[in-house]
Structures are given as structure tokens and as C-alpha cells.
Design a protein around this motif. Structure first.
Motif, PDB file in Angstrom:
ATOM      1  N   GLU A 231       0.823  -1.208   0.000  1.00 51.83           N
ATOM      2  CA  GLU A 231       0.000   0.000   0.000  1.00 51.83           C
ATOM      3  C   GLU A 231       0.860   1.263   0.000  1.00 51.83           C
ATOM      4  O   GLU A 231       0.579   2.216  -0.739  1.00 51.83           O
ATOM      5  CB  GLU A 231      -0.920   0.002   1.219  1.00 51.83           C
ATOM      6  N   ILE A 232       1.915   1.277   0.823  1.00 53.49           N
ATOM      7  CA  ILE A 232       2.758   2.476   0.877  1.00 53.49           C
ATOM      8  C   ILE A 232       3.500   2.664  -0.433  1.00 53.49           C
ATOM      9  O   ILE A 232       3.684   3.788  -0.901  1.00 53.49           O
ATOM     10  CB  ILE A 232       3.737   2.430   2.082  1.00 53.49           C
ATOM     11  N   ARG A 233       3.899   1.579  -1.085  1.00 53.38           N
ATOM     12  CA  ARG A 233       4.570   1.729  -2.379  1.00 53.38           C
ATOM     13  C   ARG A 233       3.606   2.269  -3.433  1.00 53.38           C
ATOM     14  O   ARG A 233       4.006   3.067  -4.289  1.00 53.38           O
ATOM     15  CB  ARG A 233       5.177   0.388  -2.819  1.00 53.38           C
ATOM     16  N   ASN A 234       2.350   1.855  -3.380  1.00 50.38           N
ATOM     17  CA  ASN A 234       1.367   2.422  -4.299  1.00 50.38           C
ATOM     18  C   ASN A 234       1.167   3.910  -4.047  1.00 50.38           C
ATOM     19  O   ASN A 234       1.081   4.702  -4.986  1.00 50.38           O
ATOM     20  CB  ASN A 234       0.027   1.687  -4.166  1.00 50.38           C
ATOM     21  N   ARG A 235       1.086   4.297  -2.779  1.00 47.36           N
ATOM     22  CA  ARG A 235       0.882   5.713  -2.454  1.00 47.36           C
ATOM     23  C   ARG A 235       2.084   6.546  -2.876  1.00 47.36           C
ATOM     24  O   ARG A 235       1.936   7.631  -3.444  1.00 47.36           O
ATOM     25  CB  ARG A 235       0.612   5.895  -0.966  1.00 47.36           C
ATOM     26  N   LEU A 236       3.268   6.045  -2.604  1.00 46.18           N
ATOM     27  CA  LEU A 236       4.476   6.793  -2.956  1.00 46.18           C
ATOM     28  C   LEU A 236       4.646   6.894  -4.470  1.00 46.18           C
ATOM     29  O   LEU A 236       5.078   7.924  -4.988  1.00 46.18           O
ATOM     30  CB  LEU A 236       5.706   6.131  -2.332  1.00 46.18           C
ATOM     31  N   GLY A 237       4.321   5.818  -5.191  1.00 46.26           N
ATOM     32  CA  GLY A 237       4.468   5.826  -6.645  1.00 46.26           C
ATOM     33  C   GLY A 237       3.511   6.778  -7.332  1.00 46.26           C
ATOM     34  O   GLY A 237       3.788   7.303  -8.409  1.00 46.26           O
ATOM     35  N   ARG A 238       2.327   6.973  -6.730  1.00 51.78           N
ATOM     36  CA  ARG A 238       1.329   7.948  -7.196  1.00 51.78           C
ATOM     37  C   ARG A 238       0.739   7.620  -8.562  1.00 51.78           C
ATOM     38  O   ARG A 238       0.255   8.501  -9.260  1.00 51.78           O
ATOM     39  CB  ARG A 238       1.917   9.365  -7.228  1.00 51.78           C
ATOM     40  N   CYS A 239       0.759   6.364  -8.949  1.00 49.52           N
ATOM     41  CA  CYS A 239       0.226   5.999 -10.266  1.00 49.52           C
ATOM     42  C   CYS A 239      -0.678   4.778 -10.200  1.00 49.52           C
ATOM     43  O   CYS A 239      -0.672   3.924 -11.091  1.00 49.52           O
ATOM     44  CB  CYS A 239       1.366   5.774 -11.257  1.00 49.52           C
ATOM     45  N   GLY A 240      -1.455   4.683  -9.136  1.00 44.05           N
ATOM     46  CA  GLY A 240      -2.457   3.642  -9.061  1.00 44.05           C
ATOM     47  C   GLY A 240      -1.964   2.334  -8.467  1.00 44.05           C
ATOM     48  O   GLY A 240      -0.863   2.238  -7.914  1.00 44.05           O
ATOM     49  N   LEU A 241      -2.804   1.315  -8.600  1.00 46.01           N
ATOM     50  CA  LEU A 241      -2.533  -0.002  -8.034  1.00 46.01           C
ATOM     51  C   LEU A 241      -1.541  -0.756  -8.909  1.00 46.01           C
ATOM     52  O   LEU A 241      -1.870  -1.177 -10.019  1.00 46.01           O
ATOM     53  CB  LEU A 241      -3.837  -0.804  -7.918  1.00 46.01           C
ATOM     54  N   LYS A 242      -0.325  -0.917  -8.409  1.00 43.60           N
ATOM     55  CA  LYS A 242       0.703  -1.673  -9.120  1.00 43.60           C
ATOM     56  C   LYS A 242       1.457  -2.589  -8.163  1.00 43.60           C
ATOM     57  O   LYS A 242       2.553  -3.044  -8.466  1.00 43.60           O
ATOM     58  CB  LYS A 242       1.676  -0.726  -9.828  1.00 43.60           C
ATOM     59  N   ASP A 243       0.860  -2.828  -7.016  1.00 44.97           N
ATOM     60  CA  ASP A 243       1.541  -3.565  -5.966  1.00 44.97           C
ATOM     61  C   ASP A 243       0.475  -4.199  -5.075  1.00 44.97           C
ATOM     62  O   ASP A 243      -0.506  -3.539  -4.726  1.00 44.97           O
ATOM     63  CB  ASP A 243       2.405  -2.599  -5.152  1.00 44.97           C
ATOM     64  N   GLU A 244       0.651  -5.465  -4.731  1.00 43.10           N
ATOM     65  CA  GLU A 244      -0.319  -6.173  -3.907  1.00 43.10           C
ATOM     66  C   GLU A 244       0.406  -7.077  -2.925  1.00 43.10           C
ATOM     67  O   GLU A 244       1.488  -7.593  -3.218  1.00 43.10           O
ATOM     68  CB  GLU A 244      -1.240  -7.028  -4.785  1.00 43.10           C
ATOM     69  N   GLY A 245      -0.196  -7.267  -1.754  1.00 35.19           N
ATOM     70  CA  GLY A 245       0.380  -8.136  -0.745  1.00 35.19           C
ATOM     71  C   GLY A 245       0.193  -9.606  -1.065  1.00 35.19           C
ATOM     72  O   GLY A 245      -0.217  -9.990  -2.167  1.00 35.19           O
ATOM     73  N   LEU A 246       0.469 -10.451  -0.073  1.00 32.54           N
ATOM     74  CA  LEU A 246       0.452 -11.895  -0.278  1.00 32.54           C
ATOM     75  C   LEU A 246      -0.951 -12.477  -0.370  1.00 32.54           C
ATOM     76  O   LEU A 246      -1.137 -13.575  -0.901  1.00 32.54           O
ATOM     77  CB  LEU A 246       1.191 -12.593   0.871  1.00 32.54           C
TER      78      LEU A 246
END
Length: 311
Positions: A231-246
Motif C-alpha cells: 500500500e505504501i509503495r502504491n501511495r508513494l508511486g502515485r500511479c495507481g494499483l501496481k503492488d499487492e500483498g500476499l
């Protein structure tokens, strides 16, 4: 007949998009926001940018497994760059240490391959201290963990810290390859991507096996930690959902049929991609490619990273 056909086509162009959609004509997808669009750069600069992540991974894995970094194992590849801050040997069990040691040597090979192909850049200042990871985890968890998170304390902590890094390199290569012009450079980047994705898959699998285990002394499960990191990587990247947990809701699982998420991917099970600015926003931890901090406190190396700091 030809005149009537041309006139009909002209009228079609004038119809509102809503009416076109009703007629079964799909409008083109909207362009990405400016901060999410690929940048224009030479192959050399794009591949040299990747060295920032390769250096970070190499030093973190080398210190974690062996207690020494590039300055001992492959000093010529650092090209005079400053030594990393805060690296130390981690308290790893024998199996995890062997895996991380292999990853470390792979990263040395990656740095050498890029350097021999397009030329190297001096290793940037890296902060791989326990304090740097503690700050990242505090932000991810939206609290101040007590005691501070220490990636070097044990195997589970180290795997969670490792979850932070290779995935960023993976999505970076996915975003870079389509913008490379030279065939040799594309082949090199594809080969690097293959190993980076393999490393990330191993880390995610090892964590998935312990997904419901609580990370002591915080009382938070491994799966919850990965959710928050993604979630923090998505927020920092600022370009939507590109990361999901396990673990994900069924609607985000592969073909909407699984809640397991050992390989993070989109609705078609294709890897997500990120641009260079997105990556800098993430590893800086500031959400701003022009404000270095975090794991790269003085900013990244190479023309692309320096360009953003200069602006």
C-alpha cells in the motif's frame, strides 16, 4: 456511393463519444497522467538508472548474508562511489542465509553485465541501516513500531525487509524494456528481469508459507505487513494499483479464483510496470522524484536520477 460513404464517416466522427459507445465503437483509453508517463531517454541512461536498484540489492544482500559489501567482494564495480551506511550481517538461519548469499552474487553479476554493456556509474550513497528500514516500516504501518523494526534481527524480519526491494527492480525493468531501442539492450534487460522476478517470487513464497504467523513483538501477521508495504509503495508511486500483498480479495486474484497472491500481477496476470520517477518516489520514501531521502539519501546515480534532482 463513394461520396455518401465518406459523408457518413464524417458524421460518425462528429457524434458524441457516448453515442459511439452505444453503437459498439470503443473510444481509446485515456492517456496516463503526466507524472505516470514513460520518460524519453537513451538506452544507456535507462540501463544505468537500473544500477541504482542493483546496487541497493547487492549491498543489502551481501551485508545480510556475509557481513561485507561490494568494497570487499567486487570493489571495481563501485567505481569509487561511497560505501553504504549501516549494513551488517543478519541473524539468518542456514537456509535463508544460503538463499540470500546466492541473491547477493547474482546482483554482482547484474552490475557487471550492465557496466560492461553500457558503462557504469559510481555507486550512489546507500542507507541500508536498521534505522532506514525502521522509518519505512513505521510509515507503512502508520505507527511507530516499538521496538523499532530491525531487518537484521532474524530471518523473518530480513525476508520482510527484502520484500521491500527486488519487486521495485522487477517492475522497473518491465517499464523499461518497451522503451529500449537496441535489441541487445532489450535482451539484457529481459535477462535481468528474469532473475529479479525469480528473486521476488522466492521471497514472496517464503513469506507466504508464514503468512498467518504474527511478527513478534508487534502482533501483526506477515500477510498484514506485506499488505501495508504494498500500500505504501502504491501511495508513494502515485500511479495507481501496481503492488499487492500476499493475500488479496477474490476479485483481485488470478482469474478471480484465488485469494493467494504469491506472484503480484494485474487482471490478466501480467506484471505491473513502473517508470523511473515512480521508482525514485518509492525508494526515496518521499513520493517526490526530486526529493531524495530514505535508501538513497543523496539521490540516485546516472543522468536520469540527477536530472530530476536538478529540476
Amino acid at each position: 456511393m463513394a461520396i455518401r460513404t465518406c459523408f457518413s464517416a464524417f458524421l460518425l466522427l462528429l457524434l458524441p463519444l457516448e453515442f459511439i459507445a452505444v453503437m459498439g465503437v470503443t473510444p481509446p483509453p485515456p492517456l496516463p497522467l503526466p507524472e505516470c508517463r514513460p520518460i524519453v531517454a537513451l538506452d544507456r541512461d535507462l540501463l544505468q538508472f537500473a544500477l541504482n536498484l542493483e546496487f541497493l540489492e547487492a549491498e543489502f544482500f551481501l551485508y545480510g548474508a556475509l557481513g561485507d559489501g561490494l568494497d570487499v567482494l567486487a570493489p571495481s564495480l563501485a567505481l569509487g562511489g561511497p560505501p553504504p551506511v549501516g549494513g551488517r550481517k543478519a541473524n539468518l538461519d542456514p537456509i535463508i542465509r544460503r538463499i540470500i548469499e546466492e541473491f547477493a552474487y547474482q546482483e554482482i553479476g547484474h552490475i557487471r553485465a550492465i557496466t560492461e554493456s553500457v558503462g557504469g556509474v559510481p555507486r550512489p550513497r546507500l542507507n541500508i541501516s536498521a534505522e532506514a528500514f525502521a522509518a519505512f516500516f513505521n510509515r507503512a504501518m502508520n505507527t511507530t513500531l516499538s521496538p523499532p523494526f530491525n531487518p537484521y534481527a532474524n530471518s523473518l524480519n530480513y525476508l520482510l525487509a527484502s520484500y521491500v526491494i527486488p519487486y521495485v527492480g522487477l517492475v522497473g525493468y518491465v517499464g523499461t524494456i518497451p522503451n529500449l531501442v537496441g535489441r541487445t539492450n532489450r535482451e539484457l534487460a529481459a535477462s535481468l528481469l528474469g532473475v529479479e522476478s525469480g528473486q521476488d517470487a522466492v521471497i514472496r513464497t517464503l513469506l507466504y508459507l508464514r503468512a498467518n504467523e504474527k511478527v513478534m513483538p508487534y502482533g501483526v501477521t506477515v500477510a498484514d505487513f506485506t499488505d501495508r508495504i504494498s500500500e505504501i509503495r502504491n501511495r508513494l508511486g502515485r500511479c495507481g494499483l501496481k503492488d499487492e500483498g500476499l493475500k488479496v480479495p477474490m476479485q483481485l486474484g488470478a482469474e478471480n479464483r484465488t485469494t493467494s497472491n504469491i506472484l503480484s500481477a494485474d487482471a490478466d496476470s501480467l506484471s505491473y510496470s513502473r517508470t523511473q520517477p515512480e521508482i525514485l518516489r518509492t525508494v526515496y520514501g518521499t513520493g517526490d522524484e526530486s526529493r531524495p531521502a530514505g535508501f538513497l539519501p543523496n539521490g540516485g546515480a546516472g543522468r536520469i536520477a540527477v536530472r530530476f534532482i536538478a529540476t
